[in-house]
Design a protein around this motif. Structure first.
Motif, PDB file in Angstrom:
ATOM      1  N   LYS A 191       0.914  -1.213   0.225  1.00 47.42           N
ATOM      2  CA  LYS A 191      -0.045   0.131   0.002  1.00 47.42           C
ATOM      3  C   LYS A 191       0.588   1.408  -0.073  1.00 47.42           C
ATOM      4  CE  LYS A 191      -2.257  -1.257   3.892  1.00 47.42           C
ATOM      5  NZ  LYS A 191      -3.425  -1.348   5.009  1.00 47.42           N
ATOM      6  N   PHE A 192       2.185   1.094   0.265  1.00 49.93           N
ATOM      7  CA  PHE A 192       3.007   2.275   0.561  1.00 49.93           C
ATOM      8  C   PHE A 192       4.169   2.210  -0.720  1.00 49.93           C
ATOM      9  CE2 PHE A 192       1.535   0.605   4.575  1.00 49.93           C
ATOM     10  CZ  PHE A 192       0.821   1.781   5.033  1.00 49.93           C
ATOM     11  N   LEU A 193       3.825   1.543  -1.666  1.00 48.53           N
ATOM     12  CA  LEU A 193       4.759   1.556  -2.649  1.00 48.53           C
ATOM     13  C   LEU A 193       3.823   2.147  -3.968  1.00 48.53           C
ATOM     14  CD1 LEU A 193       6.573  -1.900  -2.936  1.00 48.53           C
ATOM     15  CD2 LEU A 193       7.504   0.495  -2.443  1.00 48.53           C
ATOM     16  N   PRO A 194       4.380   3.259  -4.839  1.00 52.01           N
ATOM     17  CA  PRO A 194       3.808   3.804  -5.766  1.00 52.01           C
ATOM     18  C   PRO A 194       3.170   2.473  -6.856  1.00 52.01           C
ATOM     19  CG  PRO A 194       5.837   4.876  -5.340  1.00 52.01           C
ATOM     20  CD  PRO A 194       5.714   3.528  -4.644  1.00 52.01           C
ATOM     21  N   LYS A 195       4.019   1.625  -7.138  1.00 56.74           N
ATOM     22  CA  LYS A 195       3.869   0.464  -8.274  1.00 56.74           C
ATOM     23  C   LYS A 195       2.513  -0.154  -7.754  1.00 56.74           C
ATOM     24  CE  LYS A 195       5.340  -4.007  -9.338  1.00 56.74           C
ATOM     25  NZ  LYS A 195       6.623  -5.208  -9.395  1.00 56.74           N
ATOM     26  N   TYR A 196       2.061  -0.082  -6.836  1.00 54.83           N
ATOM     27  CA  TYR A 196       0.738  -0.562  -6.121  1.00 54.83           C
ATOM     28  C   TYR A 196      -0.311   0.163  -5.870  1.00 54.83           C
ATOM     29  CZ  TYR A 196       3.629  -5.171  -6.075  1.00 54.83           C
ATOM     30  OH  TYR A 196       4.399  -6.209  -6.454  1.00 54.83           O
ATOM     31  N   ASN A 197      -0.048   1.415  -5.637  1.00 59.93           N
ATOM     32  CA  ASN A 197      -0.945   2.388  -5.039  1.00 59.93           C
ATOM     33  C   ASN A 197      -0.839   3.803  -5.709  1.00 59.93           C
ATOM     34  OD1 ASN A 197      -2.667   4.107  -3.720  1.00 59.93           O
ATOM     35  ND2 ASN A 197      -1.564   3.763  -1.639  1.00 59.93           N
ATOM     36  N   ALA A 198      -1.859   3.976  -6.701  1.00 54.98           N
ATOM     37  CA  ALA A 198      -1.972   5.081  -7.503  1.00 54.98           C
ATOM     38  C   ALA A 198      -2.151   6.487  -6.801  1.00 54.98           C
ATOM     39  CB  ALA A 198      -2.888   4.929  -8.696  1.00 54.98           C
ATOM     40  N   GLY A 199      -2.800   6.163  -5.567  1.00 56.50           N
ATOM     41  CA  GLY A 199      -3.269   7.434  -5.096  1.00 56.50           C
ATOM     42  C   GLY A 199      -2.290   7.682  -3.661  1.00 56.50           C
ATOM     43  N   LEU A 200      -1.030   7.353  -3.940  1.00 55.60           N
ATOM     44  CA  LEU A 200       0.004   7.348  -2.745  1.00 55.60           C
ATOM     45  C   LEU A 200       0.262   8.639  -2.587  1.00 55.60           C
ATOM     46  CD1 LEU A 200       1.561   5.639  -0.776  1.00 55.60           C
ATOM     47  CD2 LEU A 200       3.235   5.463  -2.308  1.00 55.60           C
ATOM     48  N   ASP A 201       0.474   9.629  -3.475  1.00 56.88           N
ATOM     49  CA  ASP A 201       0.826  10.952  -3.354  1.00 56.88           C
ATOM     50  C   ASP A 201      -0.165  11.638  -2.342  1.00 56.88           C
ATOM     51  OD1 ASP A 201       2.887  10.687  -4.941  1.00 56.88           O
ATOM     52  OD2 ASP A 201       1.806  11.691  -6.609  1.00 56.88           O
ATOM     53  N   ALA A 202      -1.500  11.353  -2.437  1.00 55.53           N
ATOM     54  CA  ALA A 202      -2.440  11.979  -1.430  1.00 55.53           C
ATOM     55  C   ALA A 202      -2.151  11.603  -0.032  1.00 55.53           C
ATOM     56  CB  ALA A 202      -3.713  11.675  -1.871  1.00 55.53           C
ATOM     57  N   GLU A 203      -1.892  10.297   0.196  1.00 54.54           N
ATOM     58  CA  GLU A 203      -1.582   9.735   1.722  1.00 54.54           C
ATOM     59  C   GLU A 203      -0.311  10.288   2.124  1.00 54.54           C
ATOM     60  OE1 GLU A 203      -1.866   5.302   1.982  1.00 54.54           O
ATOM     61  OE2 GLU A 203      -3.268   5.225   0.408  1.00 54.54           O
ATOM     62  N   VAL A 204       0.704  10.427   1.169  1.00 57.47           N
ATOM     63  CA  VAL A 204       2.024  11.068   1.796  1.00 57.47           C
ATOM     64  C   VAL A 204       1.483  12.542   2.271  1.00 57.47           C
ATOM     65  CG1 VAL A 204       3.988  12.169   0.865  1.00 57.47           C
ATOM     66  CG2 VAL A 204       3.543   9.702   0.199  1.00 57.47           C
ATOM     67  N   LYS A 205       0.720  13.198   1.685  1.00 57.05           N
ATOM     68  CA  LYS A 205       0.362  14.712   1.874  1.00 57.05           C
ATOM     69  C   LYS A 205      -0.291  14.636   3.310  1.00 57.05           C
ATOM     70  CE  LYS A 205      -2.008  18.746   0.323  1.00 57.05           C
ATOM     71  NZ  LYS A 205      -2.658  19.313  -0.858  1.00 57.05           N
ATOM     72  N   ALA A 206      -1.270  13.630   3.416  1.00 47.68           N
ATOM     73  CA  ALA A 206      -2.204  13.473   4.605  1.00 47.68           C
ATOM     74  C   ALA A 206      -1.314  13.195   5.788  1.00 47.68           C
ATOM     75  CB  ALA A 206      -3.458  12.364   4.104  1.00 47.68           C
ATOM     76  N   ALA A 207      -0.264  12.225   5.649  1.00 52.15           N
ATOM     77  CA  ALA A 207       0.402  11.954   6.600  1.00 52.15           C
ATOM     78  C   ALA A 207       1.516  12.834   7.156  1.00 52.15           C
ATOM     79  CB  ALA A 207       1.379  10.589   6.398  1.00 52.15           C
ATOM     80  N   GLY A 208       1.758  14.123   6.054  1.00 51.07           N
ATOM     81  CA  GLY A 208       2.446  15.205   6.586  1.00 51.07           C
ATOM     82  C   GLY A 208       3.814  14.806   6.376  1.00 51.07           C
ATOM     83  N   VAL A 209       4.269  13.967   5.550  1.00 51.48           N
ATOM     84  CA  VAL A 209       5.837  13.555   5.311  1.00 51.48           C
ATOM     85  C   VAL A 209       6.111  13.974   3.957  1.00 51.48           C
ATOM     86  CG1 VAL A 209       5.783  11.631   7.083  1.00 51.48           C
ATOM     87  CG2 VAL A 209       5.138  11.364   4.536  1.00 51.48           C
ATOM     88  N   SER A 210       7.376  14.019   3.604  1.00 53.92           N
ATOM     89  CA  SER A 210       7.892  14.641   2.303  1.00 53.92           C
ATOM     90  C   SER A 210       7.975  13.626   1.283  1.00 53.92           C
ATOM     91  CB  SER A 210       9.196  15.295   2.581  1.00 53.92           C
ATOM     92  OG  SER A 210      10.229  14.201   2.840  1.00 53.92           O
ATOM     93  N   SER A 211       7.810  12.275   1.189  1.00 54.63           N
ATOM     94  CA  SER A 211       8.069  11.417   0.168  1.00 54.63           C
ATOM     95  C   SER A 211       7.445  10.191   0.372  1.00 54.63           C
ATOM     96  CB  SER A 211       9.262  11.357  -0.266  1.00 54.63           C
ATOM     97  OG  SER A 211       9.968  10.569   0.935  1.00 54.63           O
ATOM     98  N   TRP A 212       7.230   9.328  -0.585  1.00 53.30           N
ATOM     99  CA  TRP A 212       6.650   7.998  -0.308  1.00 53.30           C
ATOM    100  C   TRP A 212       7.602   7.313   0.429  1.00 53.30           C
ATOM    101  CZ3 TRP A 212       8.642   3.468  -1.894  1.00 53.30           C
ATOM    102  CH2 TRP A 212       9.632   3.484  -3.063  1.00 53.30           C
ATOM    103  N   THR A 213       8.836   7.482   0.104  1.00 48.79           N
ATOM    104  CA  THR A 213       9.878   6.741   0.620  1.00 48.79           C
ATOM    105  C   THR A 213       9.678   6.728   2.241  1.00 48.79           C
ATOM    106  OG1 THR A 213      11.684   8.359   0.467  1.00 48.79           O
ATOM    107  CG2 THR A 213      11.264   6.556  -1.171  1.00 48.79           C
ATOM    108  N   GLU A 214       9.521   8.073   2.801  1.00 49.11           N
ATOM    109  CA  GLU A 214       9.622   8.278   4.427  1.00 49.11           C
ATOM    110  C   GLU A 214       8.368   7.785   4.704  1.00 49.11           C
ATOM    111  OE1 GLU A 214       9.641  12.318   7.200  1.00 49.11           O
ATOM    112  OE2 GLU A 214       9.719  12.735   4.927  1.00 49.11           O
ATOM    113  N   LEU A 215       7.299   7.592   4.097  1.00 47.24           N
ATOM    114  CA  LEU A 215       5.951   7.000   4.659  1.00 47.24           C
ATOM    115  C   LEU A 215       6.188   5.414   4.578  1.00 47.24           C
ATOM    116  CD1 LEU A 215       2.935   7.344   5.358  1.00 47.24           C
ATOM    117  CD2 LEU A 215       2.396   7.151   2.831  1.00 47.24           C
ATOM    118  N   PHE A 216       6.689   5.246   3.528  1.00 49.89           N
ATOM    119  CA  PHE A 216       7.184   3.401   3.792  1.00 49.89           C
ATOM    120  C   PHE A 216       7.932   3.075   4.701  1.00 49.89           C
ATOM    121  CE2 PHE A 216       9.475  -0.427   2.956  1.00 49.89           C
ATOM    122  CZ  PHE A 216       8.578  -1.056   2.407  1.00 49.89           C
TER     123      PHE A 216
END
Length: 648
Positions: A220-245
């Motif tokens: 759920k935290f890899l762009p390959k499998y989650n097209a909506g990951l950018d929104a989750e990154v923003k909601a989590a208040g982190v700078s990138s998907w790697t930080e969220l992962f």
């Protein structure tokens, strides 16, 4: 295909020495669960209330059977252990995180089955086929299968945005491993060249990647499998998907591994109160889906809960031990200066002592940064005569007598004297105290002028001064050692600062190549192939005398800084050693490597690693009272804490 001792799953024996009697414990590859198997009362209550599936549905059809060390245990109790500050995540790993495909035996000599019940190794040691125990479930009840192993390596570890380079254990000849699913319970690892040490590396903490990331959750935290990951990154208040992962799924050696209670794991206990900023404790509770049972079919673990109290200093931790508030501890208190106090308070604290057999070579290894960013310091450190002079200017016997109570001997680096690969030159050269010779050598290399304070001057007129990074909370004895070294070196005109810093900053400075010098206990005494960081630039964080060279080696020349030819020779020798299963040939390659290391004299050792100790509360049983002390054998994890038990 060559069968890896298919009946028992035991790999080729590693060249190790120094351990004693075999452990009074065995681990059957698998077997039918004994009739009348039980579960913890809390879990039985959840089953009765319909909140948890029955035990038979939570265990594999043929769960792994653990033979308790002393006796079949009883359910219940909270095991208390201490952590130091906000970056002591490996203190949790050592007790809980031992659930790889394979594991070490108690004697640190053989690799045993774990999540993989058996395996085959190809004759050329390039292919490893692992057969997983069918029916194991993650802590949230989702099946653990070959898909998880493939995902962990192919989608996570080989993702260049998450990892700047494939971890050394998973790359050979500059190419990462290829992992493929054969069926739901079978997975094949294929390396570009022979990797005869892979099973041994897989049994260490750094070999845990294949079983660390549950696909159904972490995808759920890899762009390959989650097209909506950018929104989750923003909601989590982190700078990138790697930080969220990293925040959600962690990694082997970062605090966030233990900070997300939602993350599915395969461990005996799961996070209840996370390891996060400001926390005063970490609490873990029993995993209802844990996949091991005892010899009577009782689901493990026996102990209900783990409570890791977080202390800000060793004094507080020692007070908790002495007052009986800790059940098992060796980390942070295993300092010789503490031993008399712990011995005198055994009755008061109601504990017995634990003996640790060191696998390390060196108690205190000094790493001058030969790849320093400052050209003048770099030139000085790169001069072998400078390093040799510093070694001769050190009064090791005084350090041994004062800091280590006479319980060691002068030593540089390399396998311990009991090891079949012991190299006397590597271990003993320049260990005598000879300040006259040291002064003469420093004069000859152009450091013959001194300031009014007696400190030598470099050719550019600057004083010969540098700082040595050390972590006081982790290794207080190294601070005491360096203070004595400071006085010894001042007498030969060299000034140093003992730079006491926190662990996080220590690593940051090393990663940035921003340190002058650093100290760490030197590994490789009993396991020279598993951790050769002091023999050549192997470890991107550990070979602190030349971290840019390690990056060049681990990235196959794509990153870092090209090292000198002597390093390249050792890279080749090590690659040849780890590509052969023939111990005689492996030893011949390593002995050549040690000869080169001895000639180059890149690090400065103080004394042979000293045996450690810890405490075990008297009512905590099934705990070995003597065990290896090693990061590669992450004590006490391989003793299987899931079978530790309390008596009334």
């Amino acid at each position: 295909m060559q069968d890896g001792n298919k009946q028992s799953g035991v790999s080729r024996r590693t060249v190790l020495a120094g351990m004693g009697a075999a452990a009074a414990m065995s681990l059957a590859p698998h077997g039918a669960r004994a009739a009348g198997g039980k579960e913890a009362p809390q879990l039985a209550a959840l089953v009765k209330d319909g909140k948890l599936p029955p035990l038979a549905e939570r265990l594999p059809p043929k769960p792994m059977v653990v033979t308790p060390l002393e006796k079949v245990g009883t359910y219940g109790g909270t095991l208390r252990r201490g952590l130091r500050g906000s970056s002591d995540h490996n203190g949790i790993l050592r007790l809980v995180g031992n659930q790889g495909l394979v594991r070490w035996n108690m004697d640190f000599t053989e690799v045993l089955p774990n999540l993989a019940e058996r395996w085959e190794v190809s004759d050329d040691a390039t292919q490893f086929t692992f057969h997983l125990i069918p029916g194991i479930r993650w802590s949230d009840g989702h099946p653990f299968t070959a898909d998880d192993v493939v995902f962990a390596i192919e989608d996570v570890v080989k993702n260049t945005e998450l990892y700047s380079a494939t971890p050394a254990q998973l790359a050979v000849a500059g190419k990462p491993v290829v992992v493929e699913k054969i069926d739901d319970s079978t997975v094949k690892f294929t390396f570009a060249a022979a990797n005869a040490l892979y099973l041994e590396n897989l049994a260490t903490p750094l070999g845990q990647h294949p079983t660390l990331f549950a696909k159904h959750y972490c995808m759920k935290f890899l762009p390959k499998y989650n097209a909506g990951l950018d929104a989750e990154v923003k909601a989590a208040g982190v700078s990138s998907w790697t930080e969220l992962f990293r925040a959600k799924c962690g990694d082997i050696e970062i605090p966030s591994r233990w900070s997300n209670a939602e993350k599915p794991v395969l461990d005996p206990w799961v996070v209840k109160e996370p390891y996060s900023g400001g926390a005063t404790r970490v609490v873990m509770e029993r995993n209802p889906f844990f996949w091991q049972v005892d010899t009577e079919g009782n689901q493990l673990p026996y102990i209900d809960e783990l409570n890791f109290g977080i202390s800000q200093d060793v004094e507080s931790l020692m007070l908790n031990v002495i007052s009986g508030k800790i059940d098992i501890q060796e980390r942070h208190i295993s300092v010789l200066a503490n031993k008399p106090t712990l011995s005198q308070n055994m009755k008061k604290g109601d504990y017995r002592l634990l003996s640790l057999v060191p696998s390390a070579a060196q108690q205190c290894q000094i790493y001058l940064n030969i790849t320093h960013k400052d050209p003048a310091i770099r030139k000085m450190f790169a001069d072998k005569s400078f390093r040799q002079a510093l070694s001769l200017g050190m009064n090791r016997q005084e350090i041994i007598d004062i800091v280590y109570f006479g319980q060691s001997e002068p030593y540089q680096a390399g396998p311990r004297p009991t090891h079949p690969w012991y190299n006397e030159k590597l271990g003993r050269q320049f260990t005598e105290f000879n300040p006259e010779q040291a002064n003469s050598m420093l004069d000859k290399i152009g450091l013959d002028k001194k300031g009014s304070n007696g400190i030598r001057l470099r050719p550019d007129g600057q004083p010969v001064f540098f700082s040595i990074d050390v972590i006081p909370t982790l290794y207080p004895d190294l601070v005491d050692t360096l203070e004595l070294v400071k006085s010894h070196w001042a007498a030969i005109g060299v000034d140093i600062k003992v730079n006491t810093i926190e662990r996080a900053l220590y690593y940051t400075r090393g990663d940035d190549n921003a340190h002058d010098a650093a100290v760490w206990p030197g590994p490789g005494g009993l396991d020279p192939m598993l951790d050769p960081r002091d023999f050549f630039a192997f470890h991107p964080q550990g070979s602190r005398y030349a971290i840019p060279w390690t990056l060049w080696y681990t990235s196959n020349g794509a990153k870092g800084e090209e090292p000198p030819e002597s390093q390249k020779q050792r890279f080749k020798l090590f690659d040849e050693a780890r590509s052969t299963a023939d111990l005689e040939k492996r030893g011949a390659f390593m002995k050549q490597l040690f000869d080169i290391t001895a000639e180059e004299f890149e690090t400065i050792g103080v004394c042979l690693a000293v045996g450690g100790f810890g405490i075990i509360r008297n009512n905590l049983r099934n705990v070995p009272e003597k065990e290896p002390d090693s990061w590669s054998w992450p004590n006490p994890g391989p003793a299987l804490p899931q079978q530790f038990t309390f008596t009334s």
